[in-house]
Design a protein around this motif. Sequence first.
Motif, short mmCIF file in Angstrom:
data_model
loop_
_atom_site.label_atom_id
_atom_site.label_comp_id
_atom_site.label_asym_id
_atom_site.label_seq_id
_atom_site.Cartn_x
_atom_site.Cartn_y
_atom_site.Cartn_z
N LEU A 13 0.85 -1.19 0.00
CA LEU A 13 0.00 0.00 0.00
C LEU A 13 0.88 1.23 0.00
CD1 LEU A 13 -2.87 1.20 0.29
CD2 LEU A 13 -2.54 1.09 2.77
N SER A 14 0.66 2.10 -0.96
CA SER A 14 1.34 3.39 -1.02
C SER A 14 0.35 4.38 -1.62
CB SER A 14 2.60 3.30 -1.89
OG SER A 14 2.29 2.90 -3.20
N TRP A 15 0.70 5.65 -1.59
CA TRP A 15 -0.22 6.66 -2.08
C TRP A 15 -0.59 6.38 -3.53
CZ3 TRP A 15 -0.40 10.59 -5.72
CH2 TRP A 15 -1.45 11.50 -5.55
N GLY A 16 -1.89 6.20 -3.79
CA GLY A 16 -2.38 5.98 -5.15
C GLY A 16 -2.20 4.57 -5.68
N TYR A 26 -4.55 -1.71 -7.76
CA TYR A 26 -5.66 -0.76 -7.85
C TYR A 26 -5.16 0.64 -7.48
CZ TYR A 26 -8.50 -5.01 -7.06
OH TYR A 26 -9.07 -6.25 -7.13
N LYS A 27 -5.83 1.65 -8.01
CA LYS A 27 -5.61 3.02 -7.52
C LYS A 27 -6.45 3.19 -6.27
CE LYS A 27 -6.01 7.92 -8.67
NZ LYS A 27 -6.65 8.29 -7.43
N ASP A 28 -7.71 2.87 -6.36
CA ASP A 28 -8.65 2.84 -5.23
C ASP A 28 -9.42 1.53 -5.36
OD1 ASP A 28 -8.30 5.54 -4.06
OD2 ASP A 28 -9.01 6.19 -6.03
N ALA A 29 -9.74 0.90 -4.24
CA ALA A 29 -10.36 -0.42 -4.33
C ALA A 29 -11.51 -0.60 -3.35
CB ALA A 29 -9.32 -1.49 -4.08
N LYS A 30 -12.42 -1.46 -3.75
CA LYS A 30 -13.44 -2.02 -2.87
C LYS A 30 -13.09 -3.50 -2.77
CE LYS A 30 -17.39 0.94 -3.95
NZ LYS A 30 -18.82 0.91 -4.26
N LEU A 31 -12.70 -3.94 -1.59
CA LEU A 31 -12.35 -5.34 -1.37
C LEU A 31 -13.42 -5.94 -0.46
CD1 LEU A 31 -8.54 -4.89 -0.66
CD2 LEU A 31 -9.65 -5.39 -2.84
N TYR A 32 -13.84 -7.15 -0.78
CA TYR A 32 -14.94 -7.78 -0.05
C TYR A 32 -14.75 -9.29 -0.08
CZ TYR A 32 -16.26 -7.46 -4.94
OH TYR A 32 -16.23 -7.49 -6.31
N PRO A 33 -15.45 -10.02 0.79
CA PRO A 33 -15.30 -11.47 0.80
C PRO A 33 -15.52 -12.06 -0.59
CG PRO A 33 -16.58 -10.78 2.69
CD PRO A 33 -16.40 -9.56 1.81
N GLY A 34 -14.50 -12.73 -1.09
CA GLY A 34 -14.60 -13.37 -2.39
C GLY A 34 -14.10 -12.55 -3.56
N GLY A 35 -13.66 -11.31 -3.35
CA GLY A 35 -13.19 -10.54 -4.49
C GLY A 35 -12.89 -9.09 -4.20
#
Length: 109
Positions: A13-16, A26-35
């Motif tokens: 993890l670093s800026w951007g 990813y630049k920005d991410a949504k991480l959730y169970p399974g993906g």
Amino acid sequence: MGTEMSSPRISSLSWGRLVTDDGVAYKDAKLYPGGGREWDWCETGTHHVPGIQPADVEELLATDADVVVLSTGHWRNFKSAPPLLSCWRSGVSTFESPRPKKRWRSTTH
């Protein structure tokens, strides 16, 4: 008995830039169970202020995640919109707002 899915682990993890343990960047991410997927702020009109919108987390709540973590970003300038905070306070789900252990610093000379 069903198998419990977990969210992708963050390996870097670093800026951007966020990289998961399976090598996806990813630049920005949504991480959730399974993906996980790239988080496009334009989908809901998200900006640093007023911040993360309720619509930004609906997808995460639909995954039956036990915990939802919302970041304030490396400079801690990213907010959560008042309607979102009201939603959390009403007991919709678990909310954690971790403080970064180390701030990102520019290395420009």
